[in-house]
Structures are given as structure tokens and as C-alpha cells.
Design a protein around this motif. Sequence first.
Motif, PDB file in Angstrom:
ATOM      1  N   ARG A 109      26.880  -7.499 -60.893  1.00 21.46           N
ATOM      2  CA  ARG A 109      26.184  -8.236 -59.834  1.00 21.46           C
ATOM      3  C   ARG A 109      26.574  -9.717 -59.849  1.00 21.46           C
ATOM      4  NH1 ARG A 109      23.296  -4.068 -59.109  1.00 21.46           N
ATOM      5  NH2 ARG A 109      21.169  -3.508 -59.046  1.00 21.46           N
ATOM      6  N   ALA A 110      26.617 -10.302 -61.044  1.00 22.62           N
ATOM      7  CA  ALA A 110      27.006 -11.706 -61.168  1.00 22.62           C
ATOM      8  C   ALA A 110      28.471 -11.883 -60.762  1.00 22.62           C
ATOM      9  CB  ALA A 110      26.784 -12.195 -62.600  1.00 22.62           C
ATOM     10  N   GLY A 111      29.315 -10.908 -61.087  1.00 24.25           N
ATOM     11  CA  GLY A 111      30.712 -10.961 -60.671  1.00 24.25           C
ATOM     12  C   GLY A 111      30.856 -10.946 -59.167  1.00 24.25           C
ATOM     13  N   LEU A 112      30.096 -10.081 -58.532  1.00 30.08           N
ATOM     14  CA  LEU A 112      30.107  -9.991 -57.073  1.00 30.08           C
ATOM     15  C   LEU A 112      29.671 -11.311 -56.445  1.00 30.08           C
ATOM     16  CD1 LEU A 112      30.731  -7.962 -54.849  1.00 30.08           C
ATOM     17  CD2 LEU A 112      28.360  -7.183 -54.999  1.00 30.08           C
ATOM     18  N   GLU A 113      28.669 -11.949 -57.012  1.00 29.45           N
ATOM     19  CA  GLU A 113      28.213 -13.247 -56.501  1.00 29.45           C
ATOM     20  C   GLU A 113      29.296 -14.308 -56.670  1.00 29.45           C
ATOM     21  OE1 GLU A 113      25.507 -13.898 -54.625  1.00 29.45           O
ATOM     22  OE2 GLU A 113      25.326 -11.712 -54.721  1.00 29.45           O
ATOM     23  N   GLN A 114      30.012 -14.281 -57.797  1.00 25.55           N
ATOM     24  CA  GLN A 114      31.106 -15.239 -58.007  1.00 25.55           C
ATOM     25  C   GLN A 114      32.197 -15.060 -56.951  1.00 25.55           C
ATOM     26  OE1 GLN A 114      31.747 -17.780 -59.937  1.00 25.55           O
ATOM     27  NE2 GLN A 114      30.618 -17.580 -61.835  1.00 25.55           N
ATOM     28  N   VAL A 115      32.504 -13.816 -56.622  1.00 26.42           N
ATOM     29  CA  VAL A 115      33.537 -13.538 -55.617  1.00 26.42           C
ATOM     30  C   VAL A 115      33.145 -14.148 -54.274  1.00 26.42           C
ATOM     31  CG1 VAL A 115      34.613 -11.669 -54.285  1.00 26.42           C
ATOM     32  CG2 VAL A 115      34.426 -11.480 -56.764  1.00 26.42           C
ATOM     33  N   LYS A 116      31.875 -14.136 -53.967  1.00 34.87           N
ATOM     34  CA  LYS A 116      31.395 -14.652 -52.682  1.00 34.87           C
ATOM     35  C   LYS A 116      31.438 -16.176 -52.605  1.00 34.87           C
ATOM     36  CE  LYS A 116      28.248 -10.788 -51.909  1.00 34.87           C
ATOM     37  NZ  LYS A 116      26.843 -10.380 -51.825  1.00 34.87           N
ATOM     38  N   THR A 117      31.502 -16.858 -53.763  1.00 36.78           N
ATOM     39  CA  THR A 117      31.374 -18.312 -53.755  1.00 36.78           C
ATOM     40  C   THR A 117      32.676 -19.068 -53.542  1.00 36.78           C
ATOM     41  OG1 THR A 117      31.580 -18.498 -56.152  1.00 36.78           O
ATOM     42  CG2 THR A 117      29.348 -18.251 -55.256  1.00 36.78           C
ATOM     43  N   GLY A 118      33.797 -18.434 -53.762  1.00 34.95           N
ATOM     44  CA  GLY A 118      35.027 -19.191 -53.576  1.00 34.95           C
ATOM     45  C   GLY A 118      36.255 -18.374 -53.878  1.00 34.95           C
ATOM     46  N   PRO A 119      37.415 -18.989 -53.684  1.00 32.90           N
ATOM     47  CA  PRO A 119      38.663 -18.255 -53.875  1.00 32.90           C
ATOM     48  C   PRO A 119      38.893 -17.879 -55.342  1.00 32.90           C
ATOM     49  CG  PRO A 119      39.110 -20.556 -53.405  1.00 32.90           C
ATOM     50  CD  PRO A 119      37.638 -20.361 -53.264  1.00 32.90           C
ATOM     51  N   ILE A 120      39.229 -16.626 -55.553  1.00 29.07           N
ATOM     52  CA  ILE A 120      39.563 -16.094 -56.867  1.00 29.07           C
ATOM     53  C   ILE A 120      40.906 -15.394 -56.717  1.00 29.07           C
ATOM     54  CG2 ILE A 120      38.931 -14.396 -58.630  1.00 29.07           C
ATOM     55  CD1 ILE A 120      35.988 -15.054 -57.935  1.00 29.07           C
ATOM     56  N   ASP A 121      41.809 -15.636 -57.660  1.00 33.04           N
ATOM     57  CA  ASP A 121      43.153 -15.087 -57.573  1.00 33.04           C
ATOM     58  C   ASP A 121      43.312 -13.757 -58.292  1.00 33.04           C
ATOM     59  OD1 ASP A 121      44.471 -17.333 -56.119  1.00 33.04           O
ATOM     60  OD2 ASP A 121      43.790 -18.431 -57.882  1.00 33.04           O
ATOM     61  N   LEU A 122      42.414 -13.453 -59.248  1.00 35.17           N
ATOM     62  CA  LEU A 122      42.488 -12.202 -59.994  1.00 35.17           C
ATOM     63  C   LEU A 122      41.157 -11.972 -60.689  1.00 35.17           C
ATOM     64  CD1 LEU A 122      45.167 -10.374 -61.518  1.00 35.17           C
ATOM     65  CD2 LEU A 122      43.749 -11.284 -63.345  1.00 35.17           C
ATOM     66  N   ILE A 123      40.776 -10.702 -60.805  1.00 38.11           N
ATOM     67  CA  ILE A 123      39.549 -10.335 -61.512  1.00 38.11           C
ATOM     68  C   ILE A 123      39.921  -9.404 -62.654  1.00 38.11           C
ATOM     69  CG2 ILE A 123      37.331  -9.110 -61.355  1.00 38.11           C
ATOM     70  CD1 ILE A 123      37.373  -9.851 -58.314  1.00 38.11           C
ATOM     71  N   ILE A 124      39.362  -9.662 -63.824  1.00 36.57           N
ATOM     72  CA  ILE A 124      39.458  -8.744 -64.961  1.00 36.57           C
ATOM     73  C   ILE A 124      38.037  -8.281 -65.237  1.00 36.57           C
ATOM     74  CG2 ILE A 124      40.060  -8.455 -67.392  1.00 36.57           C
ATOM     75  CD1 ILE A 124      42.091 -10.760 -67.030  1.00 36.57           C
ATOM     76  N   THR A 125      37.799  -6.967 -65.149  1.00 33.94           N
ATOM     77  CA  THR A 125      36.441  -6.464 -65.303  1.00 33.94           C
ATOM     78  C   THR A 125      36.346  -5.302 -66.281  1.00 33.94           C
ATOM     79  OG1 THR A 125      34.475  -5.654 -64.127  1.00 33.94           O
ATOM     80  CG2 THR A 125      36.603  -4.845 -63.348  1.00 33.94           C
ATOM     81  N   ASP A 126      35.210  -5.224 -66.916  1.00 29.09           N
ATOM     82  CA  ASP A 126      34.833  -4.089 -67.754  1.00 29.09           C
ATOM     83  C   ASP A 126      34.223  -3.024 -66.845  1.00 29.09           C
ATOM     84  OD1 ASP A 126      34.252  -2.531 -70.001  1.00 29.09           O
ATOM     85  OD2 ASP A 126      32.467  -3.674 -70.545  1.00 29.09           O
ATOM     86  N   GLN A 127      34.051  -1.831 -67.355  1.00 32.75           N
ATOM     87  CA  GLN A 127      33.350  -0.776 -66.618  1.00 32.75           C
ATOM     88  C   GLN A 127      31.872  -0.751 -67.003  1.00 32.75           C
ATOM     89  OE1 GLN A 127      32.859   1.143 -64.296  1.00 32.75           O
ATOM     90  NE2 GLN A 127      31.570   2.781 -65.027  1.00 32.75           N
ATOM     91  N   ASN A 128      31.596  -0.608 -68.292  1.00 22.90           N
ATOM     92  CA  ASN A 128      30.232  -0.374 -68.761  1.00 22.90           C
ATOM     93  C   ASN A 128      29.471  -1.680 -68.948  1.00 22.90           C
ATOM     94  OD1 ASN A 128      30.545   2.506 -68.995  1.00 22.90           O
ATOM     95  ND2 ASN A 128      31.885   2.071 -70.720  1.00 22.90           N
ATOM     96  N   MET A 129      28.622  -1.977 -67.949  1.00 23.55           N
ATOM     97  CA  MET A 129      27.801  -3.183 -67.985  1.00 23.55           C
ATOM     98  C   MET A 129      26.434  -2.839 -67.409  1.00 23.55           C
ATOM     99  SD  MET A 129      30.566  -5.977 -66.571  1.00 23.55           S
ATOM    100  CE  MET A 129      31.045  -5.005 -65.137  1.00 23.55           C
ATOM    101  N   PRO A 130      25.383  -3.504 -67.889  1.00 20.97           N
ATOM    102  CA  PRO A 130      24.050  -3.240 -67.334  1.00 20.97           C
ATOM    103  C   PRO A 130      23.929  -3.763 -65.903  1.00 20.97           C
ATOM    104  CG  PRO A 130      23.965  -5.032 -68.918  1.00 20.97           C
ATOM    105  CD  PRO A 130      25.360  -4.485 -68.960  1.00 20.97           C
TER     106      PRO A 130
END
Length: 121
Positions: free
Chosen positions: A36-57
Motif C-alpha cells: 500500500r505504501a509502495g502504491l502511494e509512492q508511485v502516485k507521488t512522483g516519477p519513479i524509474d524502477l521498482i524492486i518489490t517483495d511478494q510477502n508483505m502485510p
Amino acid sequence: MSKTILLVDDSSTIRNMLKAHLLPLGYTILEAAGGRAGLEQVKTGPIDLIITDQNMPGMDGLNMVKSIREGTHSTTVPIIVLTTETSDEMKAKFRAAGANGWMSKPYSPDRLDGALKKFFG
């Protein structure tokens, strides 16, 4: 111009390890402790790449990737999944959702550098 990478992982240890590797290479780093916090970060400004985990609360990585690809913000940003998940089924789900790469934890810095070259040249 510096490229901005968003690190999405509930483990501060993993985020700190990635930051320790990426900051000296000149990348700007943003962090989120869950989908959810990652999704909010994406909405706030330009991001060139995302590295994400799968298992998160809260929101896992797969649902975050789906939300990014279905949304109006950064729908084409490259996404690398960095997780302990290894099943072919999970990899297929991420590919179908729009992820661009996959690495298993623990990650290899050389492999990460190779992935970054793929996306940034």
C-alpha cells in the motif's frame, strides 16, 4: 540525471542492504514498507524502477503490481520482484500481472547490476 528506484519490502534489513548497494552507484532511493505504501509512492512522483517483495502485510507485491499496471500512474515503470518465493506458478502470476524481472533472495549484487543495466543501459 539520477534514476529513482523504489524499494518495497517489509524488511528494513533488505531495504538497507539494497540501499547500501544502490546509493554509491548514484541512484536516488525511495522506500516503502509494504504494498500500500509502495502504491502511494508511485502516485507521488516519477519513479524509474521498482524492486518489490511478494510477502508483505496489508498488500502483497502481486496485488501492488496489479494495481500499478491497472492504474493511471507509472503503468510502464519496470518492476523487479525480489522474493523468497520460487514457484513457477508465482513467477507466472507476476509475469501476467506485468512484472519485468525476478530475483530470488538472497540476491547477488552482480545479478542486480545486470538487471539494472537491462533497464537503464
